[in-house]
Design a protein around this motif. Structure first.
Motif, short mmCIF file in Angstrom:
data_model
loop_
_atom_site.label_atom_id
_atom_site.label_comp_id
_atom_site.label_asym_id
_atom_site.label_seq_id
_atom_site.Cartn_x
_atom_site.Cartn_y
_atom_site.Cartn_z
N LEU A 53 0.83 -1.21 0.00
CA LEU A 53 0.00 0.00 0.00
C LEU A 53 0.87 1.26 0.00
CD1 LEU A 53 -2.76 1.34 0.13
CD2 LEU A 53 -2.68 1.13 2.63
N MET A 54 1.92 1.27 0.84
CA MET A 54 2.81 2.42 0.89
C MET A 54 3.53 2.61 -0.44
SD MET A 54 5.74 3.28 3.75
CE MET A 54 4.48 3.23 5.02
N TYR A 55 3.96 1.51 -1.02
CA TYR A 55 4.66 1.55 -2.31
C TYR A 55 3.75 2.13 -3.40
CZ TYR A 55 7.68 -0.17 -6.10
OH TYR A 55 8.51 -0.27 -7.19
N ALA A 56 2.53 1.63 -3.47
CA ALA A 56 1.60 2.08 -4.50
C ALA A 56 1.22 3.55 -4.32
CB ALA A 56 0.34 1.21 -4.49
N LEU A 57 0.96 3.96 -3.10
CA LEU A 57 0.59 5.35 -2.83
C LEU A 57 1.74 6.31 -3.15
CD1 LEU A 57 -1.44 5.03 0.49
CD2 LEU A 57 -2.33 5.54 -1.80
N ALA A 58 2.97 5.89 -2.88
CA ALA A 58 4.12 6.72 -3.22
C ALA A 58 4.18 6.98 -4.72
CB ALA A 58 5.41 6.07 -2.73
N LEU A 59 3.81 5.98 -5.51
CA LEU A 59 3.82 6.14 -6.96
C LEU A 59 2.65 7.00 -7.44
CD1 LEU A 59 4.79 2.57 -8.22
CD2 LEU A 59 6.13 4.65 -8.46
N THR A 60 1.45 6.68 -6.98
CA THR A 60 0.27 7.36 -7.52
C THR A 60 0.06 8.75 -6.95
OG1 THR A 60 -1.11 6.25 -5.85
CG2 THR A 60 -0.92 5.19 -8.01
N LEU A 61 0.55 9.02 -5.74
CA LEU A 61 0.36 10.33 -5.13
C LEU A 61 1.55 11.26 -5.30
CD1 LEU A 61 -1.42 9.41 -1.75
CD2 LEU A 61 -2.44 9.93 -3.99
N LEU A 62 2.75 10.70 -5.46
CA LEU A 62 3.95 11.54 -5.52
C LEU A 62 4.70 11.42 -6.85
CD1 LEU A 62 5.31 10.93 -1.91
CD2 LEU A 62 4.31 13.04 -2.79
N ALA A 63 4.94 10.20 -7.31
CA ALA A 63 5.78 10.02 -8.50
C ALA A 63 5.03 10.37 -9.79
CB ALA A 63 6.30 8.59 -8.55
N ILE A 64 3.93 9.70 -10.06
CA ILE A 64 3.23 9.87 -11.33
C ILE A 64 2.71 11.30 -11.54
CG2 ILE A 64 1.22 9.12 -12.68
CD1 ILE A 64 1.65 6.31 -11.59
N PRO A 65 2.09 11.94 -10.53
CA PRO A 65 1.61 13.31 -10.76
C PRO A 65 2.72 14.31 -11.06
CG PRO A 65 0.57 12.37 -8.82
CD PRO A 65 1.68 11.44 -9.21
N ASN A 66 3.96 13.98 -10.68
CA ASN A 66 5.08 14.87 -10.92
C ASN A 66 5.97 14.39 -12.06
OD1 ASN A 66 5.06 16.98 -8.55
ND2 ASN A 66 4.54 15.01 -7.63
N ASN A 67 5.41 13.47 -12.87
CA ASN A 67 6.09 12.97 -14.07
C ASN A 67 7.43 12.30 -13.75
OD1 ASN A 67 5.77 12.64 -16.89
ND2 ASN A 67 7.30 14.21 -17.29
N LEU A 68 7.47 11.59 -12.62
CA LEU A 68 8.65 10.83 -12.23
C LEU A 68 8.42 9.36 -12.53
CD1 LEU A 68 9.28 12.48 -8.74
CD2 LEU A 68 10.38 13.07 -10.90
N ALA A 69 9.48 8.64 -12.74
CA ALA A 69 9.38 7.20 -13.00
C ALA A 69 9.81 6.44 -11.75
CB ALA A 69 10.24 6.82 -14.20
N ASP A 70 10.06 5.17 -11.92
CA ASP A 70 10.52 4.31 -10.84
C ASP A 70 11.36 3.23 -11.49
OD1 ASP A 70 10.78 3.27 -8.27
OD2 ASP A 70 9.04 1.96 -8.50
N GLY A 71 12.02 2.45 -10.67
CA GLY A 71 12.77 1.33 -11.20
C GLY A 71 11.91 0.08 -11.25
#
Length: 279
Positions: free
Chosen positions: A15-33
């Protein structure tokens, strides 16, 4: 009881992993590994749901890797990977840009790292490149976190032409922060130190350690390669906060002792976890 604890860690971590992506990474046009990074890059390029893409790709990788992974790890990964995909799918579109990609990258990396650490502590993986990293760790004893970090960098580099150089560099910062956070969760904040003391008075040093520092020590018989003389070695495991006190104690017994101090990744069993018995 252990399975229940592992499930709690997996749910919290995914849940923490997914929220970090959908709330912080994706809205700011960041990717992940890793696999989620590929899913996010595909989302930027074609608008496809990262949750669905992640689920499909993870299923393929798990089918490839299940033969070489421990059975328990496969079982936990089969639980973990769909949960990440589900939480990604349910929280898509909820986040808004913070207007500061650097802050977003730092905190996305922090929460991703904590979530990853909770997942790794159970012996599970996230079903993507972490499965590949765990296979390499299982078969070749490669460091799990570092291998996963390198694979993540490869994925991020592949997305350079989608998110641009600047956001790629922000993403690398996020990965670095995430790696450090994962290490903290896996290894803990209170790291241990292993101290090797080569001295003719090693038995006396261990007596002082047992008496004054409430921990145990071991004496080994040694032989000096240069002086060709017998010399004992004391081996001591202590917390990092006791280093200065131990140095003073060693110096008070033998100011010519040769001391080597290095980090240890994990300590369990024996008499380290409780005070040594005094006679």
């Amino acid at each position: 009881m252990r399975l229940v604890k592992d499930l709690v860690f997996i749910i919290a971590g995914t849940l923490m992993y997914a929220l970090a992506l959908t709330l912080l990474a994706i809205p700011n046009n960041l990717a992940d590994g890793g696999l989620t990074g590929i899913s996010v890059i595909v989302h930027y390029a074609f608008g496809w749901s990262p949750g669905i893409v992640n689920f499909i790709l993870a299923a393929i990788i798990i089918l490839i890797g299940y033969r070489v992974l421990p059975r328990r790890s496969v079982m936990l990964t089969v639980i973990t990977s769909p949960l990440i995909s589900l939480f990604l799918y349910l929280t898509e579109g909820l986040g808004e840009s913070l207007g500061d990609p650097l802050v977003s990258a730092i905190f996305a990396g922090l929460f991703i790292g904590i979530g990853t650490g909770l997942i790794f502590r159970t012996g599970s993986s996230m079903g993507g490149t972490s499965v590949i990293a765990r296979m390499l760790h299982h078969n070749l004893d490669w460091d799990l976190t570092r291998t996963n970090f390198v694979l993540d960098i490869i994925v991020v580099a592949a997305g350079l032409f989608i998110i641009g150089p600047l956001n790629t560099m922000y993403t690398i910062i996020s990965l670095f922060v995430g790696k450090k956070a994962t290490d903290l969760i896996i290894e803990g904040l209170d790291t241990r130190k292993a101290v090797s003391v080569i001295s003719s008075r090693a038995p006396a040093i261990t007596d002082e350690v047992v008496q004054h520092m409430d921990t145990s020590a071991t004496v080994f018989e040694g032989y000096g390669g240069y002086l060709k003389e017998h010399s004992d070695m004391a081996y001591i495991i202590i917390s990092k906060y006791q280093i200065m006190r131990l140095k003073r104690l060693i110096n008070s017994v033998d100011d010519r002792a040769f001391v080597v101090i290095h980090d240890v990744r994990d300590v369990f069993g024996g008499s380290f976890s409780w005070p040594a018995k005094k006679s």
